[in-house]
Design a protein around this motif. Structure first.
Motif, short mmCIF file in Angstrom:
data_model
loop_
_atom_site.label_atom_id
_atom_site.label_comp_id
_atom_site.label_asym_id
_atom_site.label_seq_id
_atom_site.Cartn_x
_atom_site.Cartn_y
_atom_site.Cartn_z
N PHE A 48 -43.05 -10.15 5.26
CA PHE A 48 -44.16 -9.25 4.97
C PHE A 48 -43.79 -7.81 5.31
N VAL A 49 -44.38 -6.90 4.53
CA VAL A 49 -44.26 -5.47 4.78
C VAL A 49 -45.67 -4.89 4.78
N GLU A 50 -45.98 -4.16 5.82
CA GLU A 50 -47.21 -3.38 5.86
C GLU A 50 -46.82 -1.97 5.48
N GLN A 51 -47.54 -1.37 4.55
CA GLN A 51 -47.31 0.01 4.17
C GLN A 51 -48.53 0.80 4.61
N TRP A 52 -48.29 1.77 5.47
CA TRP A 52 -49.35 2.62 6.00
C TRP A 52 -49.23 3.99 5.34
N LEU A 53 -50.24 4.37 4.58
CA LEU A 53 -50.20 5.58 3.77
C LEU A 53 -50.81 6.79 4.47
N ASN A 54 -50.35 7.96 4.05
CA ASN A 54 -50.90 9.23 4.54
C ASN A 54 -50.96 9.29 6.06
N THR A 55 -49.84 9.07 6.67
CA THR A 55 -49.76 9.06 8.12
C THR A 55 -49.06 10.33 8.62
N SER A 56 -49.17 10.55 9.89
CA SER A 56 -48.48 11.67 10.54
C SER A 56 -47.36 11.12 11.42
N HIS A 57 -46.51 12.01 11.86
CA HIS A 57 -45.46 11.56 12.78
C HIS A 57 -46.09 11.02 14.08
N GLU A 58 -47.19 11.61 14.49
CA GLU A 58 -47.89 11.14 15.68
C GLU A 58 -48.40 9.71 15.49
N ASP A 59 -48.87 9.40 14.27
CA ASP A 59 -49.30 8.02 13.96
C ASP A 59 -48.13 7.06 14.12
N TYR A 60 -46.96 7.47 13.65
CA TYR A 60 -45.75 6.65 13.74
C TYR A 60 -45.37 6.38 15.20
N VAL A 61 -45.36 7.42 16.00
CA VAL A 61 -45.01 7.28 17.42
C VAL A 61 -46.01 6.35 18.10
N ARG A 62 -47.29 6.54 17.81
CA ARG A 62 -48.34 5.71 18.40
C ARG A 62 -48.20 4.26 17.96
N MET A 63 -47.92 4.04 16.67
CA MET A 63 -47.79 2.68 16.17
C MET A 63 -46.58 1.97 16.78
N LYS A 64 -45.46 2.67 16.88
CA LYS A 64 -44.28 2.05 17.48
C LYS A 64 -44.56 1.62 18.92
N LYS A 65 -45.22 2.50 19.66
CA LYS A 65 -45.54 2.17 21.05
C LYS A 65 -46.51 0.98 21.11
N LEU A 66 -47.53 1.02 20.27
CA LEU A 66 -48.55 -0.03 20.25
C LEU A 66 -47.97 -1.38 19.84
N ARG A 67 -47.12 -1.38 18.83
CA ARG A 67 -46.61 -2.65 18.28
C ARG A 67 -45.37 -3.16 19.00
N LEU A 68 -44.58 -2.27 19.60
CA LEU A 68 -43.31 -2.69 20.18
C LEU A 68 -43.26 -2.67 21.70
N GLU A 69 -44.18 -1.96 22.35
CA GLU A 69 -44.06 -1.79 23.79
C GLU A 69 -45.26 -2.27 24.59
N GLU A 70 -46.45 -2.16 24.03
CA GLU A 70 -47.67 -2.43 24.80
C GLU A 70 -48.34 -3.72 24.35
N SER A 71 -49.14 -4.26 25.22
CA SER A 71 -50.00 -5.36 24.83
C SER A 71 -51.17 -4.76 24.04
N SER A 72 -51.47 -5.35 22.89
CA SER A 72 -52.52 -4.78 22.05
C SER A 72 -53.16 -5.85 21.19
N GLU A 73 -54.08 -5.43 20.35
CA GLU A 73 -54.76 -6.34 19.44
C GLU A 73 -53.81 -6.90 18.38
N TRP A 74 -52.60 -6.38 18.28
CA TRP A 74 -51.59 -6.86 17.34
C TRP A 74 -50.78 -8.03 17.91
N ASP A 75 -50.95 -8.35 19.17
CA ASP A 75 -50.13 -9.39 19.81
C ASP A 75 -50.27 -10.76 19.14
N GLU A 76 -51.45 -11.10 18.64
CA GLU A 76 -51.63 -12.39 17.98
C GLU A 76 -50.77 -12.48 16.72
#
Length: 101
Positions: A48-76
């Motif tokens: 699967f590929v999720e494509q996130w449109l019209n994002t900022s670099h800050e969105d990218y940094v936040r998403m990487k941290k949320l999905r790769l480093e922290e416990s979040s609602e994405w853990d399931e």
């Protein structure tokens, strides 16, 4: 500050036996994100590929941290990926058309 058109791609493979669980979880998760589109590989089922449109670099940094480093609602969803976070890939792309004119 000039905001360039950016997109984020999140790519991963899920365990085939968790497909129905994953689809239910991702559908629920993406309902609140109107700028996200989900794709499945046509020649690679369960990739699967999720494509996130019209994002900022800050969105990218936040998403990487949320999905790769922290416990979040994405853990399931991450739990459906053999190898977990180590097999989840996130990339940011910036539109170049404006730079090529």
């Amino acid at each position: 500050m000039v905001k360039l058109n950016r997109i984020i791609f999140v790519e991963y493979r899920i365990a085939p036996e968790l497909r129905e669980t994953y689809l239910s979880l991702v559908k629920r998760q993406l309902q609140s994100h109107t700028n996200a589109v989900l794709y499945e590989g046509t020649d690679q089922p369960n990739v699967f590929v999720e494509q996130w449109l019209n994002t900022s670099h800050e969105d990218y940094v936040r998403m990487k941290k949320l999905r790769l480093e922290e416990s979040s609602e994405w853990d399931e969803i991450t739990a459906c990926i053999p190898g977990g976070r180590g097999k989840l890939h996130i990339w940011e792309f910036e539109e170049l058309n404006k730079h090529c004119e």
